[in-house]
Design a protein around this motif. Structure first.
Motif, PDB file in Angstrom:
ATOM      1  N   PHE A  47       0.841  -1.196   0.000  1.00 35.36           N
ATOM      2  CA  PHE A  47       0.000   0.000   0.000  1.00 35.36           C
ATOM      3  C   PHE A  47       0.873   1.241   0.000  1.00 35.36           C
ATOM      4  CE2 PHE A  47      -2.406  -3.315   2.202  1.00 35.36           C
ATOM      5  CZ  PHE A  47      -3.495  -3.384   1.359  1.00 35.36           C
ATOM      6  N   SER A  48       1.752   1.341  -0.960  1.00 34.17           N
ATOM      7  CA  SER A  48       2.693   2.448  -0.962  1.00 34.17           C
ATOM      8  C   SER A  48       2.111   3.667  -1.663  1.00 34.17           C
ATOM      9  CB  SER A  48       4.001   2.029  -1.623  1.00 34.17           C
ATOM     10  OG  SER A  48       3.768   1.668  -2.965  1.00 34.17           O
ATOM     11  N   PHE A  49       1.790   4.674  -0.856  1.00 35.81           N
ATOM     12  CA  PHE A  49       1.469   6.007  -1.335  1.00 35.81           C
ATOM     13  C   PHE A  49       2.655   6.868  -0.956  1.00 35.81           C
ATOM     14  CE2 PHE A  49      -3.010   4.667  -0.307  1.00 35.81           C
ATOM     15  CZ  PHE A  49      -3.442   4.606  -1.604  1.00 35.81           C
ATOM     16  N   SER A  50       2.741   8.029  -1.539  1.00 32.63           N
ATOM     17  CA  SER A  50       3.772   8.954  -1.089  1.00 32.63           C
ATOM     18  C   SER A  50       3.378   9.448   0.304  1.00 32.63           C
ATOM     19  CB  SER A  50       3.882  10.137  -2.049  1.00 32.63           C
ATOM     20  OG  SER A  50       2.716  10.937  -1.966  1.00 32.63           O
ATOM     21  N   LEU A  51       4.350   9.886   1.063  1.00 29.31           N
ATOM     22  CA  LEU A  51       4.039  10.401   2.395  1.00 29.31           C
ATOM     23  C   LEU A  51       3.164  11.643   2.308  1.00 29.31           C
ATOM     24  CD1 LEU A  51       7.370   9.824   4.317  1.00 29.31           C
ATOM     25  CD2 LEU A  51       5.190   8.677   4.640  1.00 29.31           C
ATOM     26  N   THR A  52       3.275  12.389   1.237  1.00 27.99           N
ATOM     27  CA  THR A  52       2.397  13.543   1.052  1.00 27.99           C
ATOM     28  C   THR A  52       0.954  13.076   0.877  1.00 27.99           C
ATOM     29  OG1 THR A  52       4.206  14.759   0.005  1.00 27.99           O
ATOM     30  CG2 THR A  52       1.976  15.592  -0.355  1.00 27.99           C
ATOM     31  N   GLY A  53       0.752  12.008   0.111  1.00 26.42           N
ATOM     32  CA  GLY A  53      -0.595  11.452  -0.053  1.00 26.42           C
ATOM     33  C   GLY A  53      -1.162  10.961   1.265  1.00 26.42           C
ATOM     34  N   TRP A  54      -0.348  10.234   2.046  1.00 25.00           N
ATOM     35  CA  TRP A  54      -0.795   9.780   3.366  1.00 25.00           C
ATOM     36  C   TRP A  54      -1.078  10.968   4.267  1.00 25.00           C
ATOM     37  CZ3 TRP A  54      -2.973   5.553   4.452  1.00 25.00           C
ATOM     38  CH2 TRP A  54      -2.585   4.350   3.870  1.00 25.00           C
ATOM     39  N   GLY A  55      -0.265  12.013   4.146  1.00 21.66           N
ATOM     40  CA  GLY A  55      -0.481  13.208   4.967  1.00 21.66           C
ATOM     41  C   GLY A  55      -1.842  13.839   4.707  1.00 21.66           C
ATOM     42  N   TRP A  56      -2.210  13.965   3.432  1.00 21.30           N
ATOM     43  CA  TRP A  56      -3.513  14.535   3.095  1.00 21.30           C
ATOM     44  C   TRP A  56      -4.658  13.625   3.546  1.00 21.30           C
ATOM     45  CZ3 TRP A  56      -4.363  19.334   2.454  1.00 21.30           C
ATOM     46  CH2 TRP A  56      -3.378  20.162   1.912  1.00 21.30           C
ATOM     47  N   ILE A  57      -4.481  12.314   3.396  1.00 23.34           N
ATOM     48  CA  ILE A  57      -5.514  11.379   3.846  1.00 23.34           C
ATOM     49  C   ILE A  57      -5.745  11.532   5.339  1.00 23.34           C
ATOM     50  CG2 ILE A  57      -5.997   8.918   4.242  1.00 23.34           C
ATOM     51  CD1 ILE A  57      -4.609   8.387   1.518  1.00 23.34           C
ATOM     52  N   HIS A  58      -4.669  11.550   6.118  1.00 18.85           N
ATOM     53  CA  HIS A  58      -4.802  11.667   7.569  1.00 18.85           C
ATOM     54  C   HIS A  58      -5.324  13.035   7.986  1.00 18.85           C
ATOM     55  CE1 HIS A  58      -3.289   7.804   8.846  1.00 18.85           C
ATOM     56  NE2 HIS A  58      -2.324   7.901   7.943  1.00 18.85           N
ATOM     57  N   LEU A  59      -4.898  14.069   7.311  1.00 18.73           N
ATOM     58  CA  LEU A  59      -5.358  15.421   7.654  1.00 18.73           C
ATOM     59  C   LEU A  59      -6.862  15.554   7.449  1.00 18.73           C
ATOM     60  CD1 LEU A  59      -4.452  18.287   8.506  1.00 18.73           C
ATOM     61  CD2 LEU A  59      -4.247  18.808   6.084  1.00 18.73           C
ATOM     62  N   ILE A  60      -7.354  15.161   6.303  1.00 21.57           N
ATOM     63  CA  ILE A  60      -8.788  15.279   6.006  1.00 21.57           C
ATOM     64  C   ILE A  60      -9.604  14.347   6.899  1.00 21.57           C
ATOM     65  CG2 ILE A  60     -10.537  14.855   4.231  1.00 21.57           C
ATOM     66  CD1 ILE A  60      -8.336  15.808   2.191  1.00 21.57           C
ATOM     67  N   LEU A  61      -9.155  13.112   7.057  1.00 19.50           N
ATOM     68  CA  LEU A  61      -9.867  12.161   7.902  1.00 19.50           C
ATOM     69  C   LEU A  61      -9.896  12.634   9.351  1.00 19.50           C
ATOM     70  CD1 LEU A  61     -11.335   9.438   7.835  1.00 19.50           C
ATOM     71  CD2 LEU A  61      -9.141   8.347   8.296  1.00 19.50           C
ATOM     72  N   GLY A  62      -8.805  13.191   9.844  1.00 25.32           N
ATOM     73  CA  GLY A  62      -8.755  13.692  11.212  1.00 25.32           C
ATOM     74  C   GLY A  62      -9.720  14.833  11.451  1.00 25.32           C
ATOM     75  N   ILE A  63      -9.836  15.741  10.495  1.00 25.35           N
ATOM     76  CA  ILE A  63     -10.776  16.864  10.637  1.00 25.35           C
ATOM     77  C   ILE A  63     -12.209  16.353  10.679  1.00 25.35           C
ATOM     78  CG2 ILE A  63     -11.715  18.886   9.439  1.00 25.35           C
ATOM     79  CD1 ILE A  63      -8.819  19.418   8.441  1.00 25.35           C
ATOM     80  N   VAL A  64     -12.532  15.417   9.809  1.00 26.52           N
ATOM     81  CA  VAL A  64     -13.897  14.877   9.769  1.00 26.52           C
ATOM     82  C   VAL A  64     -14.206  14.080  11.040  1.00 26.52           C
ATOM     83  CG1 VAL A  64     -15.460  13.373   8.478  1.00 26.52           C
ATOM     84  CG2 VAL A  64     -13.922  14.890   7.251  1.00 26.52           C
ATOM     85  N   ILE A  65     -13.244  13.301  11.534  1.00 25.28           N
ATOM     86  CA  ILE A  65     -13.451  12.552  12.783  1.00 25.28           C
ATOM     87  C   ILE A  65     -13.655  13.521  13.944  1.00 25.28           C
ATOM     88  CG2 ILE A  65     -12.290  11.079  14.484  1.00 25.28           C
ATOM     89  CD1 ILE A  65     -11.073   9.537  12.141  1.00 25.28           C
ATOM     90  N   PHE A  66     -12.881  14.589  13.998  1.00 22.28           N
ATOM     91  CA  PHE A  66     -13.034  15.590  15.049  1.00 22.28           C
ATOM     92  C   PHE A  66     -14.435  16.206  15.025  1.00 22.28           C
ATOM     93  CE2 PHE A  66     -12.907  20.052  16.316  1.00 22.28           C
ATOM     94  CZ  PHE A  66     -12.441  19.948  17.618  1.00 22.28           C
ATOM     95  N   LEU A  67     -14.892  16.593  13.839  1.00 26.67           N
ATOM     96  CA  LEU A  67     -16.218  17.213  13.722  1.00 26.67           C
ATOM     97  C   LEU A  67     -17.333  16.234  14.083  1.00 26.67           C
ATOM     98  CD1 LEU A  67     -15.693  19.288  10.459  1.00 26.67           C
ATOM     99  CD2 LEU A  67     -15.763  20.124  12.815  1.00 26.67           C
ATOM    100  N   ALA A  68     -17.194  14.977  13.699  1.00 22.53           N
ATOM    101  CA  ALA A  68     -18.195  13.971  14.057  1.00 22.53           C
ATOM    102  C   ALA A  68     -18.196  13.725  15.559  1.00 22.53           C
ATOM    103  CB  ALA A  68     -17.938  12.672  13.298  1.00 22.53           C
ATOM    104  N   GLY A  69     -17.038  13.767  16.189  1.00 23.19           N
ATOM    105  CA  GLY A  69     -16.965  13.627  17.641  1.00 23.19           C
ATOM    106  C   GLY A  69     -17.689  14.757  18.345  1.00 23.19           C
ATOM    107  N   CYS A  70     -17.565  15.968  17.823  1.00 28.78           N
ATOM    108  CA  CYS A  70     -18.300  17.105  18.394  1.00 28.78           C
ATOM    109  C   CYS A  70     -19.804  16.921  18.209  1.00 28.78           C
ATOM    110  CB  CYS A  70     -17.842  18.403  17.740  1.00 28.78           C
ATOM    111  SG  CYS A  70     -16.139  18.860  18.147  1.00 28.78           S
ATOM    112  N   ALA A  71     -20.233  16.376  17.076  1.00 27.85           N
ATOM    113  CA  ALA A  71     -21.658  16.165  16.809  1.00 27.85           C
ATOM    114  C   ALA A  71     -22.252  15.096  17.719  1.00 27.85           C
ATOM    115  CB  ALA A  71     -21.869  15.785  15.348  1.00 27.85           C
ATOM    116  N   LEU A  72     -21.440  14.176  18.198  1.00 27.01           N
ATOM    117  CA  LEU A  72     -21.944  13.122  19.082  1.00 27.01           C
ATOM    118  C   LEU A  72     -22.481  13.677  20.395  1.00 27.01           C
ATOM    119  CD1 LEU A  72     -19.498  10.118  18.762  1.00 27.01           C
ATOM    120  CD2 LEU A  72     -21.951  10.095  18.411  1.00 27.01           C
TER     121      LEU A  72
END
Length: 128
Positions: A47-72
Motif C-alpha cells: 500500500f505504498s502512497f507517497s508520504l504527502t498522499g498519506w499526509g492529506w488522507i490523515h489530515l482530512i480524515l482527522g478533521i472529519v473525525i473531530f467534527l463527528a466527535g463534536c456532533a456526538l
C-alpha cells in the motif's frame, strides 16, 4: 424526524476519543506533510502512497473525525452511525500506516476500535 437523546456515558467516551483521535490524526497528517523525512520510507510496501498522499488522507480524515466527535455530544442517531463509519476508516488508515509510524499508528488503531465498541454498545436504555 431525527431522534435526539441525552448521550450516555459510552457515547460521551466515544465522542471524547473521537475528538482526541481526530486531533492526533490531524497532527499525524501535518507531520507527514511538513516533516516527511521523520517517517520511515518502506520499500516494496503493498500500500505504498507517497508520504504527502498519506499526509492529506490523515489530515482530512482527522478533521472529519473531530467534527463527528463534536456532533456526538448532541445525541443524534446519525452521528453515531457516522462515528462508527469514520472510526472504521480511521482504523483502516492507521493499520495501513503502521510501517511508517508503528507506535503512533497502533495507539490510534486501538482508539478507533474503542470508539466503534463504545458507539455500538452504548445507549441501551430500557423504555418504561
Amino acid at each position: 424526524m431525527a431522534t435526539r437523546t441525552r448521550p450516555s456515558g459510552w457515547t460521551v467516551l466515544a465522542a471524547l476519543l473521537m475528538i482526541f483521535g481526530g486531533i492526533m490524526t490531524v497532527l499525524e497528517g501535518i507531520a507527514a506533510l511538513v516533516h516527511d523525512h521523520v517517517f520511515v520510507a518502506t520499500r516494496d510496501y503493498f500500500f505504498s502512497f507517497s508520504l504527502t498522499g498519506w499526509g492529506w488522507i490523515h489530515l482530512i480524515l482527522g478533521i472529519v473525525i473531530f467534527l463527528a466527535g463534536c456532533a456526538l455530544f448532541g445525541g443524534a442517531v446519525w452521528a453515531r452511525m457516522v462515528g462508527v463509519t469514520l472510526a472504521a476508516l480511521g482504523a483502516l488508515a492507521n493499520f495501513l500506516w503502521i510501517p511508517h509510524a508503528p507506535f503512533w499508528a497502533i495507539v490510534l488503531l486501538a482508539i478507533n476500535i474503542t470508539i466503534i465498541w463504545a458507539l455500538c454498545t452504548g445507549d441501551r436504555r430500557r423504555v418504561k
